[in-house]
Write an enzyme that holds these catalytic residues in place. Sequence first.
Site, short mmCIF file in Angstrom:
data_model
loop_
_atom_site.label_atom_id
_atom_site.label_comp_id
_atom_site.label_asym_id
_atom_site.label_seq_id
_atom_site.Cartn_x
_atom_site.Cartn_y
_atom_site.Cartn_z
N ILE A 15 29.70 36.81 31.56
CA ILE A 15 28.24 36.72 31.40
C ILE A 15 27.74 37.89 30.55
O ILE A 15 26.92 37.71 29.65
CB ILE A 15 27.55 36.69 32.78
CG1 ILE A 15 27.97 35.43 33.54
CG2 ILE A 15 26.02 36.74 32.62
CD1 ILE A 15 27.51 35.37 35.00
N ASP A 34 31.79 49.43 30.75
CA ASP A 34 32.76 48.52 31.35
C ASP A 34 34.09 49.24 31.51
O ASP A 34 34.44 50.07 30.67
CB ASP A 34 32.95 47.27 30.45
CG ASP A 34 33.42 46.06 31.22
OD1 ASP A 34 34.47 46.16 31.89
OD2 ASP A 34 32.75 45.02 31.16
N GLY A 39 36.98 42.05 32.66
CA GLY A 39 36.51 41.68 31.32
C GLY A 39 37.49 42.18 30.27
O GLY A 39 38.56 42.69 30.59
N GLN A 77 25.40 43.80 35.19
CA GLN A 77 26.29 42.64 35.38
C GLN A 77 27.64 43.05 35.93
O GLN A 77 28.40 42.21 36.39
CB GLN A 77 26.54 41.92 34.02
CG GLN A 77 25.30 41.63 33.22
CD GLN A 77 24.37 40.66 33.92
OE1 GLN A 77 24.79 39.60 34.35
NE2 GLN A 77 23.11 41.04 34.06
N SER A 121 23.72 36.79 43.43
CA SER A 121 24.50 35.56 43.54
C SER A 121 23.93 34.61 44.59
O SER A 121 23.43 35.04 45.64
CB SER A 121 25.94 35.94 43.93
OG SER A 121 26.61 34.85 44.49
N TYR A 145 32.11 39.28 49.58
CA TYR A 145 31.42 39.32 48.28
C TYR A 145 29.92 39.10 48.45
O TYR A 145 29.09 39.84 47.90
CB TYR A 145 32.02 38.25 47.36
CG TYR A 145 31.25 38.01 46.08
CD1 TYR A 145 31.29 38.92 45.02
CD2 TYR A 145 30.47 36.86 45.93
CE1 TYR A 145 30.58 38.69 43.86
CE2 TYR A 145 29.77 36.62 44.75
CZ TYR A 145 29.82 37.54 43.72
OH TYR A 145 29.11 37.30 42.56
N ASN A 175 26.72 29.46 40.17
CA ASN A 175 27.91 28.91 39.46
C ASN A 175 27.77 28.83 37.94
O ASN A 175 27.59 27.75 37.38
CB ASN A 175 28.25 27.52 40.01
CG ASN A 175 28.89 27.64 41.37
OD1 ASN A 175 28.18 27.83 42.36
ND2 ASN A 175 30.21 27.59 41.44
N VAL A 190 35.94 27.43 38.66
CA VAL A 190 36.34 26.02 38.67
C VAL A 190 36.18 25.34 37.30
O VAL A 190 37.05 24.55 36.90
CB VAL A 190 35.59 25.26 39.81
CG1 VAL A 190 34.09 25.28 39.60
CG2 VAL A 190 36.08 23.85 39.97
N ARG A 273 38.60 26.82 51.28
CA ARG A 273 38.97 28.24 51.30
C ARG A 273 38.01 29.01 52.19
O ARG A 273 36.79 28.74 52.17
CB ARG A 273 38.90 28.83 49.88
CG ARG A 273 40.00 28.36 48.99
CD ARG A 273 39.91 29.00 47.64
NE ARG A 273 38.61 28.76 47.00
CZ ARG A 273 38.36 29.02 45.73
NH1 ARG A 273 39.29 29.55 44.98
NH2 ARG A 273 37.18 28.78 45.22
N1 NAD Z 1 30.12 33.76 37.13
C1 NAD Z 1 29.34 33.34 38.11
O1 NAD Z 1 29.27 32.14 38.42
C2 NAD Z 1 28.46 34.31 38.86
C3 NAD Z 1 27.64 33.81 39.87
C4 NAD Z 1 26.84 34.70 40.58
C5 NAD Z 1 26.82 36.04 40.25
N2 NAD Z 1 27.65 36.50 39.27
C6 NAD Z 1 27.61 37.93 38.94
O2 NAD Z 1 27.40 38.07 37.55
C7 NAD Z 1 28.03 39.27 37.10
C8 NAD Z 1 28.96 38.95 35.93
O3 NAD Z 1 29.99 38.07 36.40
P1 NAD Z 1 31.05 37.40 35.45
O4 NAD Z 1 31.29 36.03 35.94
O5 NAD Z 1 30.66 37.63 34.03
O6 NAD Z 1 32.35 38.24 35.83
P2 NAD Z 1 33.34 39.11 34.88
O7 NAD Z 1 34.45 39.53 35.78
O8 NAD Z 1 33.68 38.36 33.66
O9 NAD Z 1 32.42 40.35 34.52
C9 NAD Z 1 32.33 41.52 35.30
C10 NAD Z 1 32.52 42.71 34.37
O10 NAD Z 1 32.40 43.91 35.17
C11 NAD Z 1 33.46 44.80 34.77
N3 NAD Z 1 33.80 45.66 35.91
C12 NAD Z 1 34.41 45.27 37.06
N4 NAD Z 1 34.60 46.33 37.85
C13 NAD Z 1 34.12 47.41 37.18
C14 NAD Z 1 34.05 48.80 37.49
N5 NAD Z 1 34.52 49.28 38.64
N6 NAD Z 1 33.50 49.62 36.57
C15 NAD Z 1 33.03 49.14 35.38
N7 NAD Z 1 33.07 47.84 35.05
C16 NAD Z 1 33.60 46.98 35.94
C17 NAD Z 1 34.61 43.89 34.40
O11 NAD Z 1 35.59 44.50 33.58
C18 NAD Z 1 33.89 42.75 33.70
O12 NAD Z 1 33.74 42.99 32.32
C19 NAD Z 1 28.73 39.86 38.31
O13 NAD Z 1 27.89 40.83 38.89
C20 NAD Z 1 28.89 38.67 39.23
O14 NAD Z 1 28.98 39.07 40.58
C21 NAD Z 1 28.47 35.67 38.55
#
Ligand code: NAD
Length: 319
Positions: A15, A34, A39, A77, A121, A145, A175, A190, A273
């Site tokens: 995201i 990051d 990522g 994020q 979330s 989580y 999602n 998924v 799960r």
């Molecule tokens: N993808 C979804 O459906 C969804 C749904 C609800 C909430 N979210 C939230 O959106 C945000 C982005 O999610 P995403 O799906 O892009 O996940 P992602 O894993 O692709 O992105 C998370 C990023 O945070 C970085 N990161 C993780 N731990 C770190 C740390 N300790 N220090 C610095 N950077 C760190 C990762 O390297 C990654 O680039 C998150 O906060 C996630 O909880 C995502």
Amino acid sequence: MSAARALVTGGGGFIGSNLVRGLLERGDEVRVLDNFSTGSRGNLSGLERDVEVVEGELRSYERVHAAIRGVDVVFHQGALPSVPRSVQDPLTTSAVNVEGTLNVLLAARDERVRRVVFASSSSVYGNSGELPRVETAPPDPISPYAVAKLAAERYCVSFSRVYGGLETVCLRYFNVFGPHQDPTSQYAAVVPLFIAAISAGEPVTIYGDGTQSRDFTYVANVVEANVLAADAAAVNGRIVNVATGSPASVNELADTIGALLDRPVEKRYLPPRPGDVRDSWADVDAARHLLGYEPRVGLDEGLRLTADSLRDAALVRAD
Ligand SMILES: NC(=O)c1ccc[n+]([C@@H]2O[C@H](COP(=O)([O-])OP(=O)(O)OC[C@H]3O[C@@H](n4cnc5c(N)ncnc54)[C@H](O)[C@@H]3O)[C@@H](O)[C@H]2O)c1
């Protein structure tokens, strides 16, 4: 909308990297913090000259503070996403997702940042209450989580109440799917998993009977909600759902992807799960009224764009 100096934590993620592109398009100066754990730098390829990347750890106040210096808005994020990961390792999920958020809020307060927009979330709702989910419903998180996201949300609201000047807004994503979402990770989501499996002629794995509902949300809608949330009036301390606003079952998702790719779909069922919620879809009226948000890209179009991008990135079979 005015341009800003923005920090995107987790900007190398799925995201975050889509958001970075959205912010650059509107003329913002963008910095990324990051540690590239989930990522990758590859998600930011082509943007090396446009984005300042600070490689660092959310769990370090000093690192977060250095990254926040001089910015107006933080889009937080960065997190360890994934319910199953949190079931396996709740301590690390909490350290990154709760303490990491506290570091962001503290540094934002200390550096007089105008607003923090937090990626929360839909998982905080859990299984109780009515559908669709409304922001005023009492949260009932099931997984570690979801507990961590709720705690981080509450810190955001608290900071907006007790420290004058720092505004916060929490967006509850439902999602999210789209380009740059990795189908190969152990904790892959998924949509990319199904696209990869169906493209390769392999069965899809479904946990439970597949009738569980989700509000699959294309990432461009989430980017738009973030951009709107950075400037909207009267959102300080608010919590807002970000979704498409309509449910689809996991079985329907698999069939829709099969039809889109013109491939047969073989479904394999495993027990549900632990930590997963049964049904999840959103009321998006608050986003409409508070942010002026409209989910512009629906499920079918979003899936087509996602399948195209995975093929282009050679992450799924093209034939
Ligand atoms: N993808 C979804 O459906 C969804 C749904 C609800 C909430 N979210 C939230 O959106 C945000 C982005 O999610 P995403 O799906 O892009 O996940 P992602 O894993 O692709 O992105 C998370 C990023 O945070 C970085 N990161 C993780 N731990 C770190 C740390 N300790 N220090 C610095 N950077 C760190 C990762 O390297 C990654 O680039 C998150 O906060 C996630 O909880 C995502």
